[in-house]
Design a protein around this motif. Structure first.
Motif, PDB file in Angstrom:
ATOM      1  N   ASP A   1       0.821  -1.209   0.000  1.00 43.71           N
ATOM      2  CA  ASP A   1       0.000   0.000   0.000  1.00 43.71           C
ATOM      3  C   ASP A   1       0.856   1.261   0.000  1.00 43.71           C
ATOM      4  O   ASP A   1       0.521   2.249  -0.648  1.00 43.71           O
ATOM      5  CB  ASP A   1      -0.946   0.020   1.198  1.00 43.71           C
ATOM      6  CG  ASP A   1      -2.051  -1.021   1.101  1.00 43.71           C
ATOM      7  OD1 ASP A   1      -2.235  -1.596   0.005  1.00 43.71           O
ATOM      8  OD2 ASP A   1      -2.718  -1.263   2.134  1.00 43.71           O
TER       9      ASP A   1
ATOM     10  N   TYR B   1       2.070   1.807  -3.519  1.00 45.59           N
ATOM     11  CA  TYR B   1       0.940   2.233  -4.359  1.00 45.59           C
ATOM     12  C   TYR B   1       0.565   3.686  -4.058  1.00 45.59           C
ATOM     13  O   TYR B   1       0.349   4.475  -4.984  1.00 45.59           O
ATOM     14  CB  TYR B   1      -0.247   1.300  -4.126  1.00 45.59           C
ATOM     15  CG  TYR B   1      -1.419   1.587  -5.023  1.00 45.59           C
ATOM     16  CD1 TYR B   1      -1.381   1.263  -6.372  1.00 45.59           C
ATOM     17  CD2 TYR B   1      -2.574   2.181  -4.523  1.00 45.59           C
ATOM     18  CE1 TYR B   1      -2.449   1.527  -7.202  1.00 45.59           C
ATOM     19  CE2 TYR B   1      -3.647   2.453  -5.346  1.00 45.59           C
ATOM     20  CZ  TYR B   1      -3.583   2.120  -6.688  1.00 45.59           C
ATOM     21  OH  TYR B   1      -4.644   2.389  -7.503  1.00 45.59           O
TER      22      TYR B   1
ATOM     23  N   GLY C   1      -1.378  -0.373  -9.979  1.00 47.13           N
ATOM     24  CA  GLY C   1      -1.553  -1.558  -9.147  1.00 47.13           C
ATOM     25  C   GLY C   1      -0.801  -2.743  -9.723  1.00 47.13           C
ATOM     26  O   GLY C   1      -0.159  -3.509  -8.995  1.00 47.13           O
TER      27      GLY C   1
ATOM     28  N   LYS D   1       2.553  -4.687  -7.896  1.00 45.28           N
ATOM     29  CA  LYS D   1       2.070  -5.938  -7.299  1.00 45.28           C
ATOM     30  C   LYS D   1       3.167  -6.757  -6.624  1.00 45.28           C
ATOM     31  O   LYS D   1       2.898  -7.527  -5.729  1.00 45.28           O
ATOM     32  CB  LYS D   1       1.346  -6.787  -8.340  1.00 45.28           C
ATOM     33  CG  LYS D   1       2.240  -7.401  -9.404  1.00 45.28           C
ATOM     34  CD  LYS D   1       1.413  -8.173 -10.407  1.00 45.28           C
ATOM     35  CE  LYS D   1       2.241  -8.755 -11.506  1.00 45.28           C
ATOM     36  NZ  LYS D   1       2.754  -7.793 -12.453  1.00 45.28           N
TER      37      LYS D   1
END
Length: 190
Positions: free
Chosen positions: A21, A24, A157, A161
């Motif tokens: 997170d 991201y 995203g 990953k």
């Protein structure tokens, strides 16, 4: 009540999610400026050629190979920047926005890069040709190059990953390019 193993697994999953997170969220701060999504692959024959040139006593480690791949991406970024902005890069600090992400560092996978780039709309013409030409001149460049318009945050995203482990790189921080504009730094513009 869960077992210690289940508790540790859950704790590890939370740590991974938090780390992912964070990557991201960092990418998302630039999301409005991204204009293109690029995938770059390396040429295995060029890599083998480098390995064959080494003496028998010298073996190229994974870390050394990764450094050579990063240098290829650095060469690509410099060439693309020059192609898009010419001498204004040196004179005025104009440069593209580029976030390169390494993928394939897992054993047996092919290392490649995903990049999110941002360029002014007046530079969109022939961007694919310029990307291909810049990558072609990189030392370890491969033939597979994919250039797509950036459509949505799903690409970010997808790029992030594999940002799951602190000891495995994801974002190639040494090759991140973030343009500085005078509007971002009002004290410079005054």
């Amino acid at each position: 009540m869960s077992t210690l193993s289940e508790q540790l697994h859950l704790q590890n999953q939370r740590r991974i999610a938090k780390f992912n997170d964070a990557h991201y969220e960092w990418l998302m701060q630039f999301e409005p400026q991204f204009t293109h999504a690029i995938t770059l692959t390396f040429n295995p024959q060029r890599i083998r050629h480098i390995c064959n040139r080494l003496s028998n006593s010298q073996i190229l480690t994974k870390i050394e190979l990764l450094e050579l791949q990063k240098k290829s991406v650095h060469c690509f970024a410099n060439r693309l920047n020059k192609s898009l902005f010419g001498n204004t890069t040196a004179r005025y600090g104009n440069k593209l926005l580029m976030v390169p992400v390494i993928e394939g560092l897992i054993d047996g996978a092919k290392v490649h890069y995903h990049c999110a780039i941002g360029i002014p709309q007046d530079r969109f013409e022939a961007i694919e040709v310029k990307v291909r030409d810049a990558w072609r001149h990189a030392p370890l460049s491969g033939n597979q190059v994919d250039v797509q318009p950036y459509r949505n945050r799903g690409w970010l995203g997808y790029m992030s990953k594999q940002a799951k482990y602190i000891n495995r790189e994801c974002v190639d921080w040494g090759n991140v390019l973030i343009p500085c504009t005078a509007s971002e730094f009002p004290s410079i513009a005054e």
